[in-house]
Design a protein around this motif. Sequence first.
Motif, short mmCIF file in Angstrom:
data_model
loop_
_atom_site.label_atom_id
_atom_site.label_comp_id
_atom_site.label_asym_id
_atom_site.label_seq_id
_atom_site.Cartn_x
_atom_site.Cartn_y
_atom_site.Cartn_z
N ASN A 195 0.85 -1.18 0.00
CA ASN A 195 0.00 0.00 0.00
C ASN A 195 0.89 1.25 0.00
OD1 ASN A 195 -2.34 1.69 0.30
ND2 ASN A 195 -3.34 0.06 1.40
N TYR A 196 0.29 2.43 0.00
CA TYR A 196 1.06 3.67 -0.03
C TYR A 196 1.96 3.78 1.21
CZ TYR A 196 -2.17 5.59 -3.60
OH TYR A 196 -2.92 5.82 -4.74
N VAL A 197 3.14 4.32 1.00
CA VAL A 197 4.09 4.53 2.09
C VAL A 197 3.56 5.58 3.07
CG1 VAL A 197 6.45 5.20 2.66
CG2 VAL A 197 5.99 3.96 0.53
N ASP A 198 3.75 5.32 4.37
CA ASP A 198 3.38 6.26 5.43
C ASP A 198 1.92 6.69 5.34
OD1 ASP A 198 4.05 7.64 7.79
OD2 ASP A 198 4.40 9.52 6.70
N ALA A 199 1.06 5.75 4.98
CA ALA A 199 -0.37 6.06 4.85
C ALA A 199 -0.99 6.51 6.17
CB ALA A 199 -1.11 4.83 4.31
N LEU A 200 -0.36 6.15 7.28
CA LEU A 200 -0.89 6.52 8.59
C LEU A 200 -0.92 8.03 8.81
CD1 LEU A 200 0.83 3.74 10.71
CD2 LEU A 200 -1.64 4.03 10.42
N HIS A 201 -0.12 8.77 8.04
CA HIS A 201 -0.03 10.21 8.23
C HIS A 201 -0.63 11.03 7.09
CE1 HIS A 201 3.31 9.00 11.09
NE2 HIS A 201 2.49 9.71 11.84
N HIS A 202 -1.37 10.34 6.20
CA HIS A 202 -1.95 11.05 5.06
C HIS A 202 -3.38 10.56 4.84
CE1 HIS A 202 1.92 12.86 4.02
NE2 HIS A 202 2.47 11.66 4.24
N ASP A 203 -4.33 11.40 5.19
CA ASP A 203 -5.74 11.01 5.08
C ASP A 203 -6.18 10.79 3.64
OD1 ASP A 203 -6.01 11.16 7.83
OD2 ASP A 203 -6.77 13.21 7.81
N ASN A 204 -5.45 11.37 2.68
CA ASN A 204 -5.82 11.19 1.27
C ASN A 204 -5.26 9.90 0.68
OD1 ASN A 204 -3.24 12.47 1.62
ND2 ASN A 204 -3.18 12.93 -0.56
N PHE A 205 -4.46 9.14 1.44
CA PHE A 205 -3.97 7.85 1.00
C PHE A 205 -4.95 6.75 1.42
CE2 PHE A 205 0.90 8.89 1.11
CZ PHE A 205 0.69 9.85 0.13
N PRO A 206 -5.03 5.65 0.68
CA PRO A 206 -5.86 4.53 1.12
C PRO A 206 -5.46 4.07 2.53
CG PRO A 206 -5.13 4.19 -1.13
CD PRO A 206 -4.37 5.38 -0.61
N SER A 207 -6.44 3.80 3.36
CA SER A 207 -6.16 3.43 4.75
C SER A 207 -5.51 2.05 4.83
CB SER A 207 -7.45 3.43 5.57
OG SER A 207 -7.21 2.96 6.89
N ILE A 208 -4.59 1.90 5.78
CA ILE A 208 -4.00 0.59 6.05
C ILE A 208 -4.48 0.04 7.40
CG2 ILE A 208 -1.98 1.03 4.62
CD1 ILE A 208 -0.38 1.42 7.25
N LEU A 209 -5.49 0.66 7.99
CA LEU A 209 -6.00 0.21 9.28
C LEU A 209 -6.89 -1.02 9.10
CD1 LEU A 209 -6.90 3.55 11.11
CD2 LEU A 209 -4.88 2.09 11.44
N LEU A 210 -6.63 -2.02 9.91
CA LEU A 210 -7.41 -3.26 9.92
C LEU A 210 -8.18 -3.33 11.23
CD1 LEU A 210 -8.02 -6.07 8.61
CD2 LEU A 210 -6.09 -6.96 9.96
N ASP A 211 -9.50 -3.56 11.15
CA ASP A 211 -10.29 -3.69 12.37
C ASP A 211 -10.67 -5.14 12.62
OD1 ASP A 211 -12.57 -4.28 10.78
OD2 ASP A 211 -13.10 -2.17 10.64
N THR A 212 -11.37 -5.38 13.69
CA THR A 212 -11.69 -6.74 14.11
C THR A 212 -12.73 -7.41 13.24
OG1 THR A 212 -13.35 -5.91 15.66
CG2 THR A 212 -11.10 -6.20 16.50
N LYS A 213 -13.45 -6.64 12.43
CA LYS A 213 -14.53 -7.19 11.61
C LYS A 213 -14.07 -7.60 10.22
CE LYS A 213 -18.06 -4.39 13.94
NZ LYS A 213 -19.13 -3.35 13.75
N ASN A 214 -12.84 -7.27 9.88
CA ASN A 214 -12.33 -7.55 8.53
C ASN A 214 -11.02 -8.31 8.59
OD1 ASN A 214 -14.24 -5.97 6.67
ND2 ASN A 214 -13.69 -4.41 8.18
N ASN A 215 -10.65 -8.87 7.45
CA ASN A 215 -9.39 -9.59 7.32
C ASN A 215 -8.51 -8.89 6.27
OD1 ASN A 215 -10.04 -11.71 9.13
ND2 ASN A 215 -11.26 -12.69 7.53
N TYR A 216 -7.22 -8.92 6.51
CA TYR A 216 -6.25 -8.39 5.55
C TYR A 216 -5.90 -9.49 4.55
CZ TYR A 216 -1.64 -6.72 3.88
OH TYR A 216 -0.57 -6.34 3.12
N HIS A 217 -5.84 -9.13 3.27
CA HIS A 217 -5.49 -10.12 2.25
C HIS A 217 -4.73 -9.44 1.12
CE1 HIS A 217 -6.82 -13.38 -0.86
NE2 HIS A 217 -5.60 -13.58 -0.40
N SER A 218 -3.46 -9.69 1.05
CA SER A 218 -2.61 -9.21 -0.05
C SER A 218 -2.20 -10.40 -0.89
CB SER A 218 -1.35 -8.52 0.54
OG SER A 218 -0.39 -8.31 -0.48
#
Length: 351
Positions: free
Chosen positions: A320-343
């Motif tokens: 995903n985009y680099v340093d997305a945690l500090h840029h609201d206009n980048f796609p989020s990399i936050l994963l919550d308990t209701k979803n699964n990460y899949h790359s």
Amino acid sequence: MNTNTVNFTVLSDGTPINVYKISNGTTSFSAMNYGATLTSICTPDKNGNCENIIVSLPTLNDYVRNPKYFGAIVGRVANRIKDASFEIDGKKYILDKNEENNCLHGGFESWSDKVFEAKTFCDEEKAGVIFERVCKDGEQGFPGNLTVQIIYTLKKESSKGESEFIMEFKASTDKKTPVNIINHSYYNLAGNSHSSIDESYIQINSEYILEKDEKNLPTGKLLSVRENNADLRENISFKTAFERHGSIFDDCFIISKDLSKANQFDALIEDEKSGRKMKVFTNQNAIQLYTPFYDKENPLVMSEGKVWEGHACFALETQNYVDALHHDNFPSILLDTKNNYHSISKFLFFC
């Protein structure tokens, strides 16, 4: 399809480090449970000679002292995090500052030094290995217990002589947490590092890269590849790309997805002398292209006994985009308990 498990060594605490070898009869790969690290990918050239096309290191100690993360899995968040900190829902989390003031590839407690549980699988159509571990809440400074699976799969050779290798990363969490996992293999399609990458060709279907500041961190803006001499949309030799851009790429290319084109690849690498080609397909938003340059004082020493200076290899990190945690206009990399990460990234090898 065939799988084979070989003991590589034993750690000082008695933990066995095994290498898992997977083959479809033409193409093969090997990976070890230390860092879920890829230790080889062997593909045939146009004359049928099968050779390793990724950088492999001579001993486990070399992988332990692995500042370039050769072949390893990087997480929980790959690449750079500005100021080694971030916030989720108003709570601040502090990470390791292992690259000046920033956190790079998860910090000092790298996944590349973790031992994963492993099991192989095999049937008539595919074979591979699954690595798994639980990253505890607070590990590396990140929140949540993160259950991670790293799956490497090799498919049966097609009737066209193509072999498909798949990297698949899955994760689930019990607390909201950032996730951006990569494999950090370095490639050289010449095979067994017969030559530098200068005469190989590269194509990345990307119109934009992330603009960077002097600390190699994204500014939050997208920059046209034409404005930074980083246009790789047409097949171009690495040598020409270096002449235009500079000797080192360390850039995040934003993938241009054209859903109207079936089977559109995201990147293509070709080595004319060997005839090897590699197409890359990914569900991720970006590819980080990194081309280290080795000088006489710090050459690259590989398992084949080769000692390399110059442009010995390149990394293609689907992410995903680099340093997305500090840029609201980048796609989020936050994963919550209701979803699964899949790359998932697919690498198609052929001549």
